[in-house]
Structures are given as C-alpha cells and as structure tokens.
Design an enzyme around this catalytic site. Structure first.
Site, PDB file in Angstrom:
ATOM      1  N   LYS A  73     -40.486 -64.955 -91.736  1.00  0.00           N
ATOM      2  CA  LYS A  73     -40.840 -65.308 -90.359  1.00  0.00           C
ATOM      3  C   LYS A  73     -41.963 -64.430 -89.839  1.00  0.00           C
ATOM      4  CE  LYS A  73     -38.390 -63.639 -86.672  1.00  0.00           C
ATOM      5  NZ  LYS A  73     -39.307 -63.051 -85.697  1.00  0.00           N
ATOM      6  N   ASN A  74     -41.834 -63.122 -90.034  1.00  0.00           N
ATOM      7  CA  ASN A  74     -42.803 -62.213 -89.419  1.00  0.00           C
ATOM      8  C   ASN A  74     -44.166 -62.221 -90.102  1.00  0.00           C
ATOM      9  OD1 ASN A  74     -40.942 -61.579 -87.521  1.00  0.00           O
ATOM     10  ND2 ASN A  74     -40.550 -59.488 -88.221  1.00  0.00           N
ATOM     11  N   ASP A 105     -35.036 -54.025 -88.037  1.00  0.00           N
ATOM     12  CA  ASP A 105     -34.487 -55.387 -88.103  1.00  0.00           C
ATOM     13  C   ASP A 105     -33.270 -55.497 -89.032  1.00  0.00           C
ATOM     14  OD1 ASP A 105     -36.328 -56.283 -86.298  1.00  0.00           O
ATOM     15  OD2 ASP A 105     -37.594 -57.329 -87.742  1.00  0.00           O
ATOM     16  N   CYS A 136     -37.244 -57.827 -72.329  1.00  0.00           N
ATOM     17  CA  CYS A 136     -36.810 -58.266 -73.641  1.00  0.00           C
ATOM     18  C   CYS A 136     -35.449 -57.654 -73.890  1.00  0.00           C
ATOM     19  CB  CYS A 136     -37.829 -57.770 -74.656  1.00  0.00           C
ATOM     20  SG  CYS A 136     -37.286 -57.892 -76.338  1.00  0.00           S
TER      21      CYS A 136
HETATM   22  C1  UD1 Z   1     -42.407 -56.573 -84.934  1.00  0.00           C
HETATM   23  C2  UD1 Z   1     -41.493 -57.590 -85.549  1.00  0.00           C
HETATM   24  C3  UD1 Z   1     -40.052 -57.279 -85.183  1.00  0.00           C
HETATM   25  C4  UD1 Z   1     -39.704 -55.833 -85.541  1.00  0.00           C
HETATM   26  C5  UD1 Z   1     -40.739 -54.865 -84.985  1.00  0.00           C
HETATM   27  C6  UD1 Z   1     -40.534 -53.441 -85.478  1.00  0.00           C
HETATM   28  C7  UD1 Z   1     -42.872 -59.581 -85.629  1.00  0.00           C
HETATM   29  C8  UD1 Z   1     -43.153 -60.939 -85.110  1.00  0.00           C
HETATM   30  N1  UD1 Z   1     -41.858 -58.913 -85.047  1.00  0.00           N
HETATM   31  O1  UD1 Z   1     -42.292 -56.678 -83.529  1.00  0.00           O
HETATM   32  O2  UD1 Z   1     -39.196 -58.183 -85.882  1.00  0.00           O
HETATM   33  O3  UD1 Z   1     -38.446 -55.508 -85.009  1.00  0.00           O
HETATM   34  O4  UD1 Z   1     -42.054 -55.272 -85.377  1.00  0.00           O
HETATM   35  O5  UD1 Z   1     -40.530 -53.402 -86.850  1.00  0.00           O
HETATM   36  O6  UD1 Z   1     -43.501 -59.128 -86.565  1.00  0.00           O
HETATM   37  N2  UD1 Z   1     -45.141 -50.703 -78.504  1.00  0.00           N
HETATM   38  C9  UD1 Z   1     -45.829 -50.166 -77.427  1.00  0.00           C
HETATM   39  N3  UD1 Z   1     -46.965 -50.783 -76.995  1.00  0.00           N
HETATM   40  C10 UD1 Z   1     -47.475 -51.894 -77.607  1.00  0.00           C
HETATM   41  C11 UD1 Z   1     -46.786 -52.422 -78.721  1.00  0.00           C
HETATM   42  C12 UD1 Z   1     -45.622 -51.796 -79.149  1.00  0.00           C
HETATM   43  O7  UD1 Z   1     -45.394 -49.176 -76.843  1.00  0.00           O
HETATM   44  O8  UD1 Z   1     -48.499 -52.402 -77.177  1.00  0.00           O
HETATM   45  C13 UD1 Z   1     -43.893 -50.059 -78.983  1.00  0.00           C
HETATM   46  C14 UD1 Z   1     -42.678 -50.967 -78.835  1.00  0.00           C
HETATM   47  O9  UD1 Z   1     -42.129 -50.906 -77.553  1.00  0.00           O
HETATM   48  C15 UD1 Z   1     -41.757 -50.415 -79.894  1.00  0.00           C
HETATM   49  C16 UD1 Z   1     -42.724 -49.966 -80.986  1.00  0.00           C
HETATM   50  O10 UD1 Z   1     -43.995 -49.860 -80.377  1.00  0.00           O
HETATM   51  O11 UD1 Z   1     -41.076 -49.291 -79.403  1.00  0.00           O
HETATM   52  C17 UD1 Z   1     -42.831 -50.895 -82.168  1.00  0.00           C
HETATM   53  O12 UD1 Z   1     -43.030 -52.220 -81.725  1.00  0.00           O
HETATM   54  P1  UD1 Z   1     -43.894 -53.277 -82.510  1.00  0.00           P
HETATM   55  O13 UD1 Z   1     -44.096 -52.834 -83.926  1.00  0.00           O
HETATM   56  O14 UD1 Z   1     -45.092 -53.643 -81.719  1.00  0.00           O
HETATM   57  O15 UD1 Z   1     -42.921 -54.544 -82.535  1.00  0.00           O
HETATM   58  P2  UD1 Z   1     -43.395 -56.033 -82.584  1.00  0.00           P
HETATM   59  O16 UD1 Z   1     -44.704 -56.112 -83.265  1.00  0.00           O
HETATM   60  O17 UD1 Z   1     -43.218 -56.662 -81.248  1.00  0.00           O
END
Ligand code: UD1
Length: 419
Positions: free
Chosen positions: A22-23, A306, A117
């Site tokens: 999926k990801n 995950d 979320c």
């Molecule tokens: C992706 C995955 C999700 C997984 C996560 C962590 C997809 C579609 N989803 O989610 O299944 O659980 O990685 O492995 O690939 N953060 C910030 N600012 C930002 C972006 C992120 O502070 O602009 C923080 C988030 O709050 C979190 C951390 O960074 O604490 C990691 O998040 P991130 O890797 O961005 O998760 P997703 O990409 O949303």
C-alpha cells in the site's frame, strides 16, 4: 458498517500470497501526475486507500483503466483540476502526495490540509517547507494548502524529522525541478526506493534512494513507465505475527524478506523458526507459546511503527513481560485499551506499553481505531477464547486486501458480518 467475527483458538496453517505494498502504491499512483504519457502500475493492492487515491486522480482528470484487477493504467495527459478536496483528504492523509507532483508539473496545487488524526498530530510542515525551499509560494487559505511556482528550483533540504511521505513528495517535486536537489535525513524505507525506481523508469535522475541522502537532478519532462509494486512488508509481518501468536506454521509467497529484517529478528527472539527464500518466508512456531519481546519503533531499517500494534497483541499472550516503546507517533496505543477489554495485562507509561502476557485472552466486542490497531485486534481475536467481534473494520480495509479470505485460507474461523 461491516464487522469481523472471529472464533479464536485455531493455529494459522498454510500458504498465502503477499499483496503489493500500500505505502508504495499510493505515492506511485500520485507520481503518474508527473507525466503526460500513460504509466502502467502492476501488483496494485485492492484496498480502500488505493480506491481513494484513484478517485482523487480521476477527479483531477486522470484517465484510469484496469487491464486486470491488479494492473492499473493512468493517463494524466489531460489534467483539468489541480485540487484535492477535503472529503477525500480527510479519509486518507496520504492524499498529500499529490501536492509535489501537481506543483512540479502544473505550477499550482490546492490540497486540503489534513486534519487531526487518530494516531497523533501528524503535521505536514516538512512537505510545505521543502516546497518553499524549492521556490514555491505556499499559503493556507480556507483549510487548503495553496502552492504556486513558475518552475521549482533544486534545493538543499535537510529534514528535521525523518518523514516517509515528506521524502516522497519532495523527491517527486524535485524530479521536474530546475537543477539539483539534495534531500538529507531522508527516509530510507523500501517504499521510497520503489518510488525512486518508478520515477527513474519515467526518466528521472535520482541516486541514493534507500540512504539518508537522496540526490535528484531535475529533468524537463518525464515519460511513461511500466512498474510493478513491491510486496507489502507490513501485511506480510502481520500474518507472521498471527502465526507466532497461534502456534502455527505459515508460508508467505511473493514476499520481500529483506525488507522485514527487524521484524524477523523479533519473531525469532519470540521463539519462531523462520526460513526465508528469495521471495518467500516460512514461519513455524511448532505449537509453542511465544516469548515476550522488547521493541522500540524507529524509522527504517529499525522496527516499523506500523508493526507495533501487532506485536503488542503478541506480547499480550506471550510468556513473560515485554515493553513496546513508540517513538514515531505520540498517540498510537489505542489498541491497548481494547486489548485490555480482552483480558490483556498492559499498562502504559509515557511512550511505553508494558505488557505481562496472560495464558489466554477472552473474546469481547472491540473497536478498531486506526489501520494497524485494527490488525492487532484481529490477531488478538485469532488467539482469544470465544467469539471476538471487531467493529469499524473500514480501518482494516484501508490497508489489508481481503483479510478474511486470506486468514480463512490459513484455517482461521473468521467472517465478515454486515451491521
Ligand atoms: C508513513 C506511512 C505510515 C507510517 C509512517 C511512519 C505512508 C502512506 N504512510 O506515514 O504507514 O506509519 O510513514 O513509518 O507511507 N512529521 C512532522 N512534519 C511533517 C511530516 C511528518 O513533524 O511534515 C512527523 C510525524 O508527525 C511523525 C514523524 O514525522 O511523528 C514521521 O511521520 P511520517 O514518516 O511523515 O509519516 P507518514 O509519511 O505520514
């Protein structure tokens, strides 16, 4: 709203195929926006999140055809809307992945700002700051991120935090930018590598994907591609934990064992015998009860957040005391409250769940709160005594392809019941 009814107590036994990730599928489908030529994406899992992404792309004018169930052809030669509406973004935060491609190819995008979320704040500031560093003008208005740029320019971006979709969004944007972009402290997840492979086959110039420094030299245009999505490591890991919790023996085909090392090590620590082939994984618990493990979630190649809920469920029935420390998301222990209702002995101390395994969980009606939490509850139901009814399984359907069919194939007593 459908529910899953699970009669626990049967060890998982048998062979199943792992679906496409999926990801990886979500950013790759969004990446189709980068080219005016058709792209073919194969091994796309049939999931709610994939359907949402396709609806989103169609709403923009992308033509989508399915040549068989798992192969999708996307033609973004006639994109008329550069907008991701709230109704879609609120059901799937990964909709943010259209932001980079839209700004890079069309010079504008309006993407609804994802709201709260279930598993924490999950901001998108790093996506936005990265685009700004590449010269985009970004404002938030009426709940939308509005971004504009004549042509993005390459930039040197150092992420404050490792972000998976942030890395992917900026990698896609940089593919069409003017000049070189360096992404430092980039996510190293296998799905980032798969996206880079897809973009490269479209003609992008990307090196270093899979390391923490990714270099992208922008090109003027990208062409078509034919790409097969890599296997889903989280789906695979979930079934492996199911086997470990029920004392079973399972073989996964079409898997990618090298992407699951951190998970396999923990399953071995729990007492599982694991044999990997090039694209297969076999787990044999030999009827034994798992031993509790200690886990700390970290970005790849560390233990994936995950898989945290599934290991929490395993520790709930394992021998001894195990701790699970969540370092990625601040509110990702909602499954614990539901597991407690099934008799689990877990207490939460800050970011750590301390679990003393019990001999047996007892069935109860439980509620899924997010995608991976729901997987943990399904696994708990498989190991529990009696009939567990898991409610709100639309969360499960976001990320697990035909979960009840696959589990039945492994001998589980599980069925989907309409409300
Ligand atoms: C992706 C995955 C999700 C997984 C996560 C962590 C997809 C579609 N989803 O989610 O299944 O659980 O990685 O492995 O690939 N953060 C910030 N600012 C930002 C972006 C992120 O502070 O602009 C923080 C988030 O709050 C979190 C951390 O960074 O604490 C990691 O998040 P991130 O890797 O961005 O998760 P997703 O990409 O949303």
């Amino acid at each position: 709203m459908d529910k899953l009814l699970i009669r626990g107590g049967t060890p998982l036994n048998g062979t199943i195929n792992v679906s496409g990730a999926k990801n990886a599928a979500l950013p790759i489908l969004a990446g189709a926006l980068l080219s005016a030529e058709p792209v073919i994406v194969r091994n796309v899992p049939q999931l709610k999140d994939v359907a949402t992404t396709i609806t989103l792309l169609q709403s923009m004018g992308v033509e989508v055809t399915f040549d068989d169930k798992l192969n999708v052809e996307l033609d973004a030669s006639n994109v008329t809307q550069r907008r991701a509406p709230y109704e879609l973004v609120k059901t799937m935060r990964a909709s943010i992945l259209v932001l980079g491609p839209l700004v890079a190819r069309f010079g504008e995008a309006a993407v609804s700002l994802p709201g709260g979320c279930a598993i924490g704040a999950r901001p998108v500031n790093l996506h936005v700051e990265g685009l700004e560093a590449m010269g985009a003008h970004v404002v938030v208005e009426n709940g939308f991120i509005l971004a504009r740029a004549d042509r993005l320019a390459g930039a040197h971006i150092v992420f404050d935090t490792v972000t998976v979709t942030g890395t992917e969004n900026l990698m896609m944007a940089a593919a069409l930018a003017d000049g070189e972009t360096l992404l430092e402290n980039a996510a190293r997840e296998p799905e980032v590598i798969d996206l880079a492979r897809f973009l490269t086959s479209m003609g992008a110039n990307i090196s270093g994907a899979g390391t923490s420094t990714i270099r992208i030299v922008g090109v003027d245009r990208l062409g078509g591609a034919d790409h097969t999505v890599l296997p889903d490591r989280i789906e695979a890991g979930t079934y492996l934990v199911g086997a470990a919790m029920t004392g079973g023996k399972v073989r996964l085909n079409r898997a990618s064992p090298q992407t699951l090392e951190a998970v396999i090590v923990k399953l071995q620590e729990a007492g599982a015998r694991i044999v990997t082939g090039e694209d297969s994984i076999e787990i044999d618990m030999g009827g034994r009860r798992p031993v509790s493990v200690d886990i700390r979630t970290t970005p790849y190649p560390g233990f994936p957040t995950d898989m945290q809920a599934q290991f929490c469920a395993m520790n709930a029935v394992a021998e001894g005391v195990g701790t699970i420390t969540e370092t990625i998301f601040e509110n990702r222990f909602q499954h614990v409250l539901e597991l407690q209702r099934m008799g689990a002995d877990i207490r939460i101390e800050g970011h750590t769940a301390v679990c003393r395994g019990v001999d047996k969980l007892t069935a109860a009606p439980v509620m899924a709160t997010d995608l991976r939490a729901s997987a943990g509850l399904v696994l708990a139901g498989l190991a529990a005594e009696g009939d567990t009814l898991v409610d709100r399984i639309y969360h499960v359907d976001r990320g697990y392809e035909r979960i009840e069919e696959k589990l039945r194939q492994l001998g589980a007593d599980i069925k989907r019941v309409p409300n």
